[in-house]
Design a protein around this motif. Structure first.
Motif, PDB file in Angstrom:
ATOM      1  N   GLY A  53       0.804  -1.217   0.000  1.00  0.00           N
ATOM      2  CA  GLY A  53       0.000   0.000   0.000  1.00  0.00           C
ATOM      3  C   GLY A  53       0.836   1.265   0.000  1.00  0.00           C
ATOM      4  N   ASP A  54       2.053   1.207  -0.585  1.00  0.00           N
ATOM      5  CA  ASP A  54       2.940   2.381  -0.604  1.00  0.00           C
ATOM      6  C   ASP A  54       3.120   2.972   0.792  1.00  0.00           C
ATOM      7  OD1 ASP A  54       3.445   2.294  -3.369  1.00  0.00           O
ATOM      8  OD2 ASP A  54       1.601   3.405  -3.804  1.00  0.00           O
ATOM      9  N   GLY A  55       3.310   2.104   1.765  1.00  0.00           N
ATOM     10  CA  GLY A  55       3.547   2.556   3.134  1.00  0.00           C
ATOM     11  C   GLY A  55       2.326   2.539   4.030  1.00  0.00           C
ATOM     12  N   ARG A  56       1.146   2.302   3.469  1.00  0.00           N
ATOM     13  CA  ARG A  56      -0.063   2.334   4.300  1.00  0.00           C
ATOM     14  C   ARG A  56      -0.065   1.199   5.327  1.00  0.00           C
ATOM     15  NH1 ARG A  56      -2.117   3.879  -0.709  1.00  0.00           N
ATOM     16  NH2 ARG A  56      -2.749   1.742  -1.231  1.00  0.00           N
ATOM     17  N   ALA A  57       0.434   0.025   4.947  1.00  0.00           N
ATOM     18  CA  ALA A  57       0.492  -1.082   5.906  1.00  0.00           C
ATOM     19  C   ALA A  57       1.466  -0.769   7.030  1.00  0.00           C
ATOM     20  CB  ALA A  57       0.894  -2.377   5.197  1.00  0.00           C
ATOM     21  N   GLU A  58       2.584  -0.143   6.694  1.00  0.00           N
ATOM     22  CA  GLU A  58       3.549   0.250   7.733  1.00  0.00           C
ATOM     23  C   GLU A  58       2.906   1.216   8.725  1.00  0.00           C
ATOM     24  OE1 GLU A  58       7.809   0.104   5.354  1.00  0.00           O
ATOM     25  OE2 GLU A  58       6.516   1.860   5.094  1.00  0.00           O
ATOM     26  N   ARG A  88      20.031   4.573  -2.445  1.00  0.00           N
ATOM     27  CA  ARG A  88      18.665   4.791  -2.000  1.00  0.00           C
ATOM     28  C   ARG A  88      18.229   3.991  -0.773  1.00  0.00           C
ATOM     29  NH1 ARG A  88      14.984   4.836  -7.426  1.00  0.00           N
ATOM     30  NH2 ARG A  88      13.472   5.518  -5.859  1.00  0.00           N
ATOM     31  N   MET A  89      18.983   2.960  -0.396  1.00  0.00           N
ATOM     32  CA  MET A  89      18.457   2.075   0.635  1.00  0.00           C
ATOM     33  C   MET A  89      18.267   2.759   1.982  1.00  0.00           C
ATOM     34  SD  MET A  89      19.653  -1.678   2.074  1.00  0.00           S
ATOM     35  CE  MET A  89      19.967  -2.373   0.463  1.00  0.00           C
ATOM     36  N   GLU A  90      19.236   3.544   2.423  1.00  0.00           N
ATOM     37  CA  GLU A  90      19.105   4.135   3.761  1.00  0.00           C
ATOM     38  C   GLU A  90      17.935   5.112   3.824  1.00  0.00           C
ATOM     39  OE1 GLU A  90      21.771   5.753   7.446  1.00  0.00           O
ATOM     40  OE2 GLU A  90      22.651   5.804   5.433  1.00  0.00           O
ATOM     41  N   ALA A  91      17.732   5.892   2.779  1.00  0.00           N
ATOM     42  CA  ALA A  91      16.590   6.816   2.763  1.00  0.00           C
ATOM     43  C   ALA A  91      15.279   6.039   2.779  1.00  0.00           C
ATOM     44  CB  ALA A  91      16.664   7.714   1.531  1.00  0.00           C
ATOM     45  N   SER A  92      15.241   4.931   2.042  1.00  0.00           N
ATOM     46  CA  SER A  92      14.052   4.084   2.024  1.00  0.00           C
ATOM     47  C   SER A  92      13.790   3.492   3.400  1.00  0.00           C
ATOM     48  CB  SER A  92      14.231   2.971   0.986  1.00  0.00           C
ATOM     49  OG  SER A  92      13.121   2.108   0.978  1.00  0.00           O
ATOM     50  N   LEU A  93      14.860   3.014   4.035  1.00  0.00           N
ATOM     51  CA  LEU A  93      14.742   2.466   5.384  1.00  0.00           C
ATOM     52  C   LEU A  93      14.254   3.526   6.356  1.00  0.00           C
ATOM     53  CD1 LEU A  93      15.270   0.435   7.681  1.00  0.00           C
ATOM     54  CD2 LEU A  93      17.680   1.106   7.590  1.00  0.00           C
ATOM     55  N   LEU A  97      10.962   3.395   8.745  1.00  0.00           N
ATOM     56  CA  LEU A  97      11.039   3.562  10.197  1.00  0.00           C
ATOM     57  C   LEU A  97      10.083   4.657  10.663  1.00  0.00           C
ATOM     58  CD1 LEU A  97      14.918   3.322  10.677  1.00  0.00           C
ATOM     59  CD2 LEU A  97      13.233   1.654  11.477  1.00  0.00           C
ATOM     60  N   ARG A  98      10.029   5.749   9.918  1.00  0.00           N
ATOM     61  CA  ARG A  98       9.102   6.831  10.268  1.00  0.00           C
ATOM     62  C   ARG A  98       7.659   6.360  10.143  1.00  0.00           C
ATOM     63  NH1 ARG A  98      13.026  10.045   7.560  1.00  0.00           N
ATOM     64  NH2 ARG A  98      11.892   9.865   5.583  1.00  0.00           N
ATOM     65  N   ASN A  99       7.359   5.620   9.091  1.00  0.00           N
ATOM     66  CA  ASN A  99       5.992   5.128   8.894  1.00  0.00           C
ATOM     67  C   ASN A  99       5.526   4.282  10.071  1.00  0.00           C
ATOM     68  OD1 ASN A  99       5.726   6.376   6.409  1.00  0.00           O
ATOM     69  ND2 ASN A  99       6.178   4.530   5.216  1.00  0.00           N
ATOM     70  N   VAL A 100       6.389   3.381  10.513  1.00  0.00           N
ATOM     71  CA  VAL A 100       6.018   2.482  11.616  1.00  0.00           C
ATOM     72  C   VAL A 100       6.127   3.198  12.960  1.00  0.00           C
ATOM     73  CG1 VAL A 100       6.563   0.293  12.772  1.00  0.00           C
ATOM     74  CG2 VAL A 100       6.705   0.450  10.279  1.00  0.00           C
ATOM     75  N   GLY A 101       7.018   4.183  13.042  1.00  0.00           N
ATOM     76  CA  GLY A 101       7.203   4.907  14.289  1.00  0.00           C
ATOM     77  C   GLY A 101       8.155   4.206  15.236  1.00  0.00           C
ATOM     78  N   THR A 102       9.268   3.732  14.695  1.00  0.00           N
ATOM     79  CA  THR A 102      10.258   3.028  15.502  1.00  0.00           C
ATOM     80  C   THR A 102      11.659   3.475  15.110  1.00  0.00           C
ATOM     81  OG1 THR A 102      11.024   0.835  16.217  1.00  0.00           O
ATOM     82  CG2 THR A 102      10.418   1.084  13.893  1.00  0.00           C
ATOM     83  N   ASP A 103      12.624   3.183  15.978  1.00  0.00           N
ATOM     84  CA  ASP A 103      14.004   3.557  15.705  1.00  0.00           C
ATOM     85  C   ASP A 103      14.775   2.470  14.971  1.00  0.00           C
ATOM     86  OD1 ASP A 103      13.693   6.005  17.009  1.00  0.00           O
ATOM     87  OD2 ASP A 103      14.216   5.138  18.962  1.00  0.00           O
ATOM     88  N   TYR A 104      14.241   1.261  14.978  1.00  0.00           N
ATOM     89  CA  TYR A 104      14.961   0.160  14.339  1.00  0.00           C
ATOM     90  C   TYR A 104      13.983  -0.947  13.948  1.00  0.00           C
ATOM     91  CZ  TYR A 104      14.356  -2.462  18.702  1.00  0.00           C
ATOM     92  OH  TYR A 104      13.804  -3.100  19.776  1.00  0.00           O
TER      93      TYR A 104
END
Length: 283
Positions: A53-58, A88-93, A97-104
């Motif tokens: 869902g382009d981040g909606r599930a996260e 691009r991987m770190e920006a994607s990660l 992380l922001r979507n889920v609301g976690t640090d790791y």
């Protein structure tokens, strides 16, 4: 409940999938309730991906986990092939992380192979692991040849899991993928363990006379029998997806269901082990 060890973490052998969740705002409360019901029943692993869902599930997972201590859950996310590179991987990660609301994330998976050289992807995964943003990494939708190439890639032996499609109606990986992983002591994460995403396949399985008879004998659902079959051997964790709280609870309870030797023989006769190499099943 049966358990599987990923990295150094011992987890219940039934986790929670989130594919197709978060797509309909009208179902948000119910889907959040389903995730929480699964956790209450004993699940710890939640699997999601930036693609869903382009981040909606996260973001849905993030809402569902409000009020939970971070250590209560084992979070799995996945990077798309287009983002699985040094640029691009770190920006994607970070976005995930922001979507889920976690640090790791406890586990970060390369969703499927793309055009980026495997050595570059592996190098970046190991670099991100060193930052602490991911604790472990793995792969998804890898066939035997992919896994062998991964193992020959510098740093590739740091992979702790492979996630492939696996259910009683789709046993292709048992021919060569699963034996290779068992030899390397690499756990398998089984997605679509009750044939989610394949409507005809699900109907064929839920209407099967042998599965129905076994379910009736144990006074459980056919889905629970299929899940118990998937995790019948060590090193396999299943991640069924459901938006129904009651079904989420029942899915996790399947981790306590043990099929008899005679029942396993009946299922083997009904759904035989493959005798030759098959194309890797994916959805």
């Amino acid at each position: 409940m049966k358990t599987v060890t990923i990295g150094k973490t011992v987890l219940p052998a039934i986790g929670l999938g989130t594919w197709h969740m978060g797509d309909d705002p009208r179902r948000e409360k119910q889907e959040i309730a389903a995730i929480r019901a699964g956790l209450t029943a004993g699940a710890q692993l939640i699997d999601t991906a930036e693609m869903y869902g382009d981040g909606r599930a996260e973001r849905l997972v993030g809402k569902a986990l409000q009020g939970y201590a971070r250590e209560q859950v084992y979070l799995v996310d996945k990077v798309l092939p287009a983002n699985a590179n040094a640029v691009r991987m770190e920006a994607s990660l970070d976005q995930s992380l922001r979507n889920v609301g976690t640090d790791y994330f406890d586990l970060y998976l390369y969703h499927w192979r793309g055009s980026t050289p495997l050595e570059e992807t592996v190098s970046e995964l190991n670099r991100l692991q060193a930052t602490g943003k991911i604790r472990h990494w793995g792969v998804s939708n890898f066939d035997r040849a992919d896994l062998e190439e991964l193992w020959q890639t510098p740093g590739g032996d740091q992979c702790v899991v492979n996630q492939d499609l696996y259910n009683i109606g789709e046993r292709g990986i048992e021919y060569d993928v699963l034996p290779w992983q068992q030899a390397q002591k690499m756990p398998l994460m089984a997605y679509s363990p009750v044939a989610q995403g394949d409507t005809l396949g699900t109907q064929r399985l839920t209407n099967n006379r042998v599965l129905r008879a076994i379910a009736q004998a144990h006074q459980v659902s056919v889905f629970q029998v299929m899940l118990a079959w998937v995790i019948r051997q060590p090193g396999v964790i299943a991640i069924p997806q459901t938006s129904q709280p009651e079904h989420a609870q029942q899915n996790v309870q399947a981790g306590d269901l043990y099929l008899t030797e005679q029942e396993l023989i009946q299922l083997q006769q009904e759904f035989p082990t493959p005798t030759q190499k098959q194309p890797l099943a994916m959805i």
